[in-house]
Design a protein around this motif. Structure first.
Motif, PDB file in Angstrom:
ATOM      1  N   GLY A 187       0.826  -1.206   0.000  1.00  0.00           N
ATOM      2  CA  GLY A 187       0.000   0.000   0.000  1.00  0.00           C
ATOM      3  C   GLY A 187       0.859   1.254   0.000  1.00  0.00           C
ATOM      4  O   GLY A 187       0.629   2.197  -0.771  1.00  0.00           O
ATOM      5  N   THR A 219      -5.809  -6.845   4.041  1.00  0.00           N
ATOM      6  CA  THR A 219      -5.446  -5.775   3.111  1.00  0.00           C
ATOM      7  C   THR A 219      -6.146  -4.481   3.523  1.00  0.00           C
ATOM      8  O   THR A 219      -5.532  -3.404   3.579  1.00  0.00           O
ATOM      9  N   GLY A 220      -7.423  -4.615   3.835  1.00  0.00           N
ATOM     10  CA  GLY A 220      -8.175  -3.447   4.290  1.00  0.00           C
ATOM     11  C   GLY A 220      -7.552  -2.847   5.530  1.00  0.00           C
ATOM     12  O   GLY A 220      -7.328  -1.628   5.613  1.00  0.00           O
ATOM     13  N   LEU A 271      -4.365  -0.997   4.797  1.00  0.00           N
ATOM     14  CA  LEU A 271      -4.621   0.317   4.197  1.00  0.00           C
ATOM     15  C   LEU A 271      -5.161   1.297   5.233  1.00  0.00           C
ATOM     16  O   LEU A 271      -4.781   2.477   5.253  1.00  0.00           O
ATOM     17  N   LEU A 330      -7.576   8.318   0.217  1.00  0.00           N
ATOM     18  CA  LEU A 330      -7.556   7.150  -0.674  1.00  0.00           C
ATOM     19  C   LEU A 330      -7.384   5.857   0.116  1.00  0.00           C
ATOM     20  O   LEU A 330      -8.030   4.844  -0.179  1.00  0.00           O
ATOM     21  N   ALA A 331      -6.517   5.894   1.122  1.00  0.00           N
ATOM     22  CA  ALA A 331      -6.273   4.690   1.918  1.00  0.00           C
ATOM     23  C   ALA A 331      -7.546   4.287   2.660  1.00  0.00           C
ATOM     24  O   ALA A 331      -7.876   3.107   2.762  1.00  0.00           O
ATOM     25  N   LEU A 340     -10.587   5.004   1.715  1.00  0.00           N
ATOM     26  CA  LEU A 340     -11.568   4.573   0.718  1.00  0.00           C
ATOM     27  C   LEU A 340     -11.311   3.123   0.289  1.00  0.00           C
ATOM     28  O   LEU A 340     -12.180   2.260   0.378  1.00  0.00           O
ATOM     29  N   TRP A 341     -10.078   2.850  -0.148  1.00  0.00           N
ATOM     30  CA  TRP A 341      -9.748   1.495  -0.618  1.00  0.00           C
ATOM     31  C   TRP A 341      -9.766   0.510   0.542  1.00  0.00           C
ATOM     32  O   TRP A 341     -10.238  -0.620   0.399  1.00  0.00           O
ATOM     33  N   GLY A 342      -9.233   0.955   1.661  1.00  0.00           N
ATOM     34  CA  GLY A 342      -9.197   0.096   2.842  1.00  0.00           C
ATOM     35  C   GLY A 342     -10.608  -0.295   3.263  1.00  0.00           C
ATOM     36  O   GLY A 342     -10.888  -1.451   3.592  1.00  0.00           O
ATOM     37  N   VAL A 344     -13.271  -0.424   1.377  1.00  0.00           N
ATOM     38  CA  VAL A 344     -13.852  -1.345   0.393  1.00  0.00           C
ATOM     39  C   VAL A 344     -13.333  -2.765   0.637  1.00  0.00           C
ATOM     40  O   VAL A 344     -14.108  -3.730   0.714  1.00  0.00           O
ATOM     41  N   SER A 345     -12.014  -2.887   0.799  1.00  0.00           N
ATOM     42  CA  SER A 345     -11.402  -4.193   1.009  1.00  0.00           C
ATOM     43  C   SER A 345     -11.887  -4.812   2.324  1.00  0.00           C
ATOM     44  O   SER A 345     -12.211  -5.998   2.396  1.00  0.00           O
ATOM     45  N   TYR A 367     -15.914   3.844   9.911  1.00  0.00           N
ATOM     46  CA  TYR A 367     -15.375   4.113   8.574  1.00  0.00           C
ATOM     47  C   TYR A 367     -16.473   4.543   7.610  1.00  0.00           C
ATOM     48  O   TYR A 367     -16.231   5.373   6.728  1.00  0.00           O
TER      49      TYR A 367
END
Lengths: 448, 272
Positions: B80, B136-137, B140, B182-183, B185-187, B189-190, B226
């Motif tokens: 990441g 992974t989430g 991030l 961004l972290a 957001l992606w985190g 989602v994951s 979150y």
């Protein structure tokens, strides 16, 4: 016979180091009209000559007094009354320098060594303007003239012989650095310039040079806005549209002459809501301040006033201390030269050096003519030398007599200075060795 | 069998990179930080190879026991960071990430070498999907928290005015805010995908996808935080300090639901 006019050079003042912004604000407000201040001080009976320098970071009164103690008291009470200060505040903030120390301080100011942002170039212009005022009001005489021209020379030497100004740590530079700390890259960022002023324009210029995209200029006088906008290829706007403009801008540089806040906390808060909390960088260069300090408490708003910028610059300054040390040595050297000049403002040394100068010229010329003088008979050679000496002595007799007579009056300073200047007594001496040599060289070349 | 050797190489690489990043702060040379980034990238690649080989050789997902999870977490955090690094050119974050990865890998080294025995109920695709996505989430979200901490430091430096000189190590506010955003957001989602995968697995094995177990309660709480953060950012237009603060708070709750829950409650989410 040795004459020494009662000549006191005194410098009274306060600067950003000794006086907080709040006090400087008051003084700047009331003393804003520099030309009135000059004539006021000139009117004091103890003052012969005066220079009045007022910027947002300092107020300095340089005076040639005919009576020291009473004169200093008069200057103090002048500042006391104009700044509407309490005696305690005055005691705390005011400094008094005499003679060589006054000269040194002036040199340091002109060379930008005493500036809030060391090495910034504006102060020299401000000193020059103050000198112009002084001349315009007939408040400058031999001492102020000499001091100021000397100060300009010191400033020039410092600028060229040290790199203190070339990589200048300035308010505008600090502003650019801060903007980069907030925005990363300045590309596409909009600058809002409120009011005008050398320092704020410089800041805007630096920001543009570092990539900022667009500039909007707002001014109480639309004409000024238009003029400035043209200069920066920006957009002029009416002053009432300031509030709207806060929504668009990313960096606001404010420097108006207003006595109250031009940008209030409520305005910033509302603008931030409309701009969806995008970062807003406010730079308040004005004294008195333009932007309500409370606006700096809002999230995502970063407000720096002139004192804050100084803090940063002080930090950066440490890396340039070596350059400053070099500059200080130049100032010391020049202060010494000035003191030497000051000491020569006595009649007897002037007469002596004038005679020495004459002898040196005669000696030099005879040496140059040795080729044919050598061919003369001893008798003739002596006659030639006597002739030359008597011509020179006759020439000098009247000026020297007048000089001696004048030493009984108060106006002798003018005579001494004129003589020294006309005969270039200060340039041929040891104090200005290089110039002296150059002068002689030029003279040697003249006859051929 | 070259896995242990690869693991050691990756561990050593993380150590070197950590040293490099810390040195770059002291000597203030961009070249040192750049070299450290390349070292980190090399370590990350070796680490990736290690996990891939292990997956292939073991025949089951790379993250079954706690050691493998830690190793994977280190891998995800590093990955990441490397992505954000190329996006924002803020190498200073590496000074936080490299030591963290090294620490995780050191703990991992205590138990990674043994063959992992997979209980029957953990077989299948949903478990690795659950673990990989949540970890992974979490990695991030941890990065987001780091960026948030750095944001607050930079923000404070800029507000205090005097402490400005220290902030020279820190990236611009805008970059930190962007990384944080961004972290998260992606985190998010994951993390959500991981929870969903877990729920699917639970539905199949336990019969109920969700049973309000303490671990699940805290995970849900974390998830809500979150949700709130993403909502405030996207809908309300939060930026900067508030978002950074919330991302730090949310990670604290996340860490508790990850580890703390096991200390205070008994949970069905216990497979050791």
């Amino acid at each position: 016979m040795i004459f020494h006019e009662k000549m006191h050079i005194v410098l009274v003042g306060m600067n950003h180091k000794t006086a907080p912004l709040a006090i400087r604000e008051r003084l700047a407000l009331s003393c804003g009209d520099a030309s009135r201040a000059v004539s006021d001080v000139r009117g004091l009976p103890q003052v012969n000559e005066v220079l009045y320098l007022s910027t947002c970071n300092r107020v300095e009164v340089l005076a040639h007094l005919n009576e020291e103690t009473a004169g200093i008291d008069a200057l103090r009470s002048f500042i006391l009354a104009h700044g509407n200060l309490s005696p305690e505040e005055l005691e705390e903030c005011l400094y008094v320098y005499r003679d060589d120390k006054a000269a040194r301080h002036l040199f340091r100011v002109a060379a930008s060594l005493d500036s809030m942002v060391m090495g910034e170039p504006q102060i020299l212009g401000q000193v020059k303007e103050a000198y112009r005022q002084s001349v315009r009001h007939g408040a400058s005489g031999i001492l102020i003239n000499k001091l100021l021209h000397h100060a300009f020379r010191v400033a020039k030497r410092v600028r060229t012989e040290t790199s203190i100004a070339s990589n200048a740590v300035s308010v505008s530079y600090a502003a650019v650095e801060l903007a980069k700390k907030i925005f990363g890259r300045l590309e596409g960022k909009t600058i809002l310039l409120v009011g005008a002023g050398e320092m704020s324009e410089l800041a805007a210029r630096h920001l543009l040079k570092n990539g900022a995209g667009k500039i909007v200029v707002v001014n109480r006088t639309l004409e000024n806005a238009v003029r400035l906008a043209e200069e920066f290829q920006g957009v002029p706007e009416e002053f009432d549209r300031l509030e709207e403009q806060l929504e668009e801008a990313d960096i606001v540089v404010s420097s108006t002459g207003a006595s109250g806040y031009v940008i209030t906390e409520a305005m910033v808060r509302a603008a931030l809501r409309r701009r969806k909390n995008r970062f807003l960088f406010l730079i308040d260069i004005a004294v008195p301040r333009d932007i309500d300090p409370a606006a700096g408490e809002i999230d995502n708003v970063y407000l720096y006033n002139i004192d804050h910028l100084q803090e940063i610059v002080d930090g950066n300054m440490k890396t340039r201390m070596r350059e400053a040390e070099k500059a200080e040595r130049i100032v010391e050297e020049e202060t010494l030269h000035f003191t030497e000049w000051l000491n020569t403002l006595e009649v007897v040394p002037t007469i002596r050096s004038l005679k020495d100068r004459a002898d040196a010229i005669i000696g030099g010329e005879i040496e140059k003519s040795l080729s044919w003088i050598r061919d003369l008979r001893d008798e003739d050679r002596e006659r030639v030398e006597v002739l030359v000496h008597s011509v020179v002595n006759k020439m000098l007799h009247d000026p020297l007599t007048s000089l001696k007579d004048a030493s009984q009056d108060d106006g002798v300073l003018a005579y001494v200075a004129a003589v020294r200047d006309l005969f270039r007594l200060d340039r041929a001496g040891k104090s200005r060795g290089r110039h002296g040599k150059k002068d002689e060289k030029e003279k040697k070349e003249e006859p051929s | 069998m070259m896995e242990p050797w690869l693991f050691k190489a990756a561990l050593f690489g993380y150590l070197l990179s950590t040293g490099g990043y810390l040195a770059s702060i002291v000597v203030r040379r961009v070249i040192v930080a750049r070299a450290s980034t390349w070292l980190l990238f090399a370590s990350f690649s070796i680490h990736t190879l290690f996990m891939a080989l292990r997956w292939w050789a073991g025949g089951h997902g790379p993250v079954v026991n706690v050691y493998e999870s830690l190793s994977f977490l280190a891998w995800a955090v590093t990955g990441g960071y490397l992505v954000f690094q190329t996006m924002t050119k803020t190498r200073v974050l590496g000074a936080f990430v490299a030591p963290l990865s090294f620490l995780l890998m050191t703990i991992t080294s205590a138990g990674i070498t043994g063959e992992s025995v997979v209980p029957d109920i953990l077989r299948g695709y949903w478990v690795p999907a659950h673990v990989i996505f949540t970890l992974t989430g979490e990695a991030l979200l941890a990065l987001a928290c780091l960026a948030g901490v750095m944001y607050l430091l930079q923000d404070r430096a800029l507000r205090n005015k005097k402490a400005f000189r220290f902030s020279r190590f820190l990236p611009p506010l805008r970059d930190l805010d962007r990384i944080n955003h961004l972290a998260v957001l992606w985190g998010f989602v994951s993390f959500t995908a991981g929870i969903l995968a877990g729920a699917v697995w639970a539905g199949a094995v336990w019969g109920r996808p969700w049973q309000w177990d303490p671990k699940q309660v805290f995970t849900f709480l974390t998830w809500m935080l979150y949700v709130l953060l993403v909502h405030q950012r996207l809908a309300i237009g939060w930026k900067g300090r508030k978002a950074a603060l919330l991302s730090i708070l949310a990670l604290a709750v996340l860490l508790f639901s990850l580890a703390g829950v096991h200390a205070f409650f008994t949970t069905v989410h216990d497979f050791s």
